[in-house]
Write a protein that holds these residues in place. Structure first.
Motif, short mmCIF file in Angstrom:
data_model
loop_
_atom_site.label_atom_id
_atom_site.label_comp_id
_atom_site.label_asym_id
_atom_site.label_seq_id
_atom_site.Cartn_x
_atom_site.Cartn_y
_atom_site.Cartn_z
N LEU A 149 -11.17 -82.45 16.96
CA LEU A 149 -9.75 -82.14 16.75
C LEU A 149 -9.45 -80.67 17.05
N LEU A 150 -10.33 -79.77 16.63
CA LEU A 150 -10.14 -78.35 16.92
C LEU A 150 -10.19 -78.10 18.42
N GLY A 151 -11.15 -78.69 19.11
CA GLY A 151 -11.27 -78.50 20.56
C GLY A 151 -10.04 -79.01 21.29
N ILE A 152 -9.54 -80.17 20.90
CA ILE A 152 -8.33 -80.71 21.53
C ILE A 152 -7.15 -79.80 21.26
N GLU A 153 -7.01 -79.33 20.03
CA GLU A 153 -5.90 -78.43 19.70
C GLU A 153 -6.00 -77.14 20.51
N MET A 154 -7.20 -76.63 20.70
CA MET A 154 -7.37 -75.40 21.49
C MET A 154 -6.97 -75.64 22.95
N LEU A 155 -7.31 -76.81 23.48
CA LEU A 155 -6.90 -77.14 24.85
C LEU A 155 -5.37 -77.23 24.94
N PHE A 156 -4.75 -77.96 24.00
CA PHE A 156 -3.28 -78.07 24.00
C PHE A 156 -2.64 -76.68 23.87
N ASN A 157 -3.18 -75.87 22.98
CA ASN A 157 -2.67 -74.52 22.78
C ASN A 157 -2.80 -73.71 24.07
#
Length: 178
Positions: A149-157
Motif C-alpha cells: 500500500l505504501l509503494g502504490i501510494e508513493m507511485l500515485f504521489n
C-alpha cells in the motif's frame, strides 16, 4: 531552480522510492510498524503526562488509561514488529470494511444524483479489497500489505507531482507568451 522542476524531481524521487518499496514490501511493512511503534510510545507518554493535568477524575483516568494503552501498543510493536505488522494489516482490513459499508449506505442517500454510482462502486471495491485480504490472510500477504500500500501510494504521489509540475510549467509558459 524553478518550482516546476522541484515538483518534477520530487515526483521522480517518489516513483523511485515507490518501486524500491514494492521490491521489498515486507521490509517496508516492518519499517512502518516500527515507526508506528515509536509514534505510539511518544504519543502515549505525552498522553499519560498530560492526563495528570486534566480536570475531573473521570477525564483524568480516561486520559491516563488511553495513554497507557498507546504506550503498551507502541512497546508491543517495537518488541514484536512482525506481529505488529499483522495487527496493523488487520486494522486496515477492518477500516476497508467500515469505509466500504459507510460509502454504500451513503450512496443510497445519493440515489438519483451523478454521485450515486461512483460512491457505490467505491464502497463495493473497498469491501472486495477487504474480502481479498481476509481470504488471503496468509502471513505473507499480511506482512507485505502495508509495504504494498505504501509503494502504490508513493507511485500515485509521484505521478501526481509530475503532472502538477507539467501543469505549473505550462502555466509559466503561458505567462511568458502573454
Amino acid at each position: 531552480m524553478s518550482d516546476w522542476l522541484k515538483l518534477l524531481l520530487l515526483g521522480i524521487l517518489s516513483i523511485v522510492f515507490g518501486i524500491i518499496v514494492l521490491g521489498a514490501p515486507i521490509i517496508a511493512s516492518v519499517a512502518i510498524t516500527t515507526l508506528a511503534g515509536f509514534m505510539l510510545l511518544i504519543g502515549g507518554g505525552v498522553q499519560v503526562v498530560g492526563g495528570f493535568t486534566v480536570e475531573g477524575a473521570g477525564n483524568k483516568i480516561l486520559s491516563i488509561l488511553m495513554g497507557l494503552i498507546m504506550v503498551f501498543l507502541g512497546w508491543s510493536f517495537l518488541k514484536n514488529p512482525l506481529e505488529g505488522t499483522l495487527t496493523l494489516a488487520t486494522v486496515i482490513m477492518i477500516l476497508f470494511i467500515a469505509g466500504g459499508i459507510a460509502r454504500i449506505i451513503l450512496s443510497f442517500q445519493m440515489r438519483g444524483t451523478q454521485f450515486f454510482w461512483p460512491t457505490l462502486i467505491s464502497g463495493v471495491l473497498s469491501l472486495a479489497l477487504a474480502g481479498y485480504i481476509f481470504a488471503n490472510a496468509s502471513v505473507g500477504l499480511a506482512l507485505s500489505l502495508l509495504g504494498i500500500l505504501l509503494g502504490i501510494e508513493m507511485l500515485f504521489n509521484g505521478f501526481g507531482l509530475i503532472f502538477t509540475a507539467l501543469f505549473v510549467k505550462s502555466g509559466e509558459n503561458e505567462l511568458k507568451q502573454a
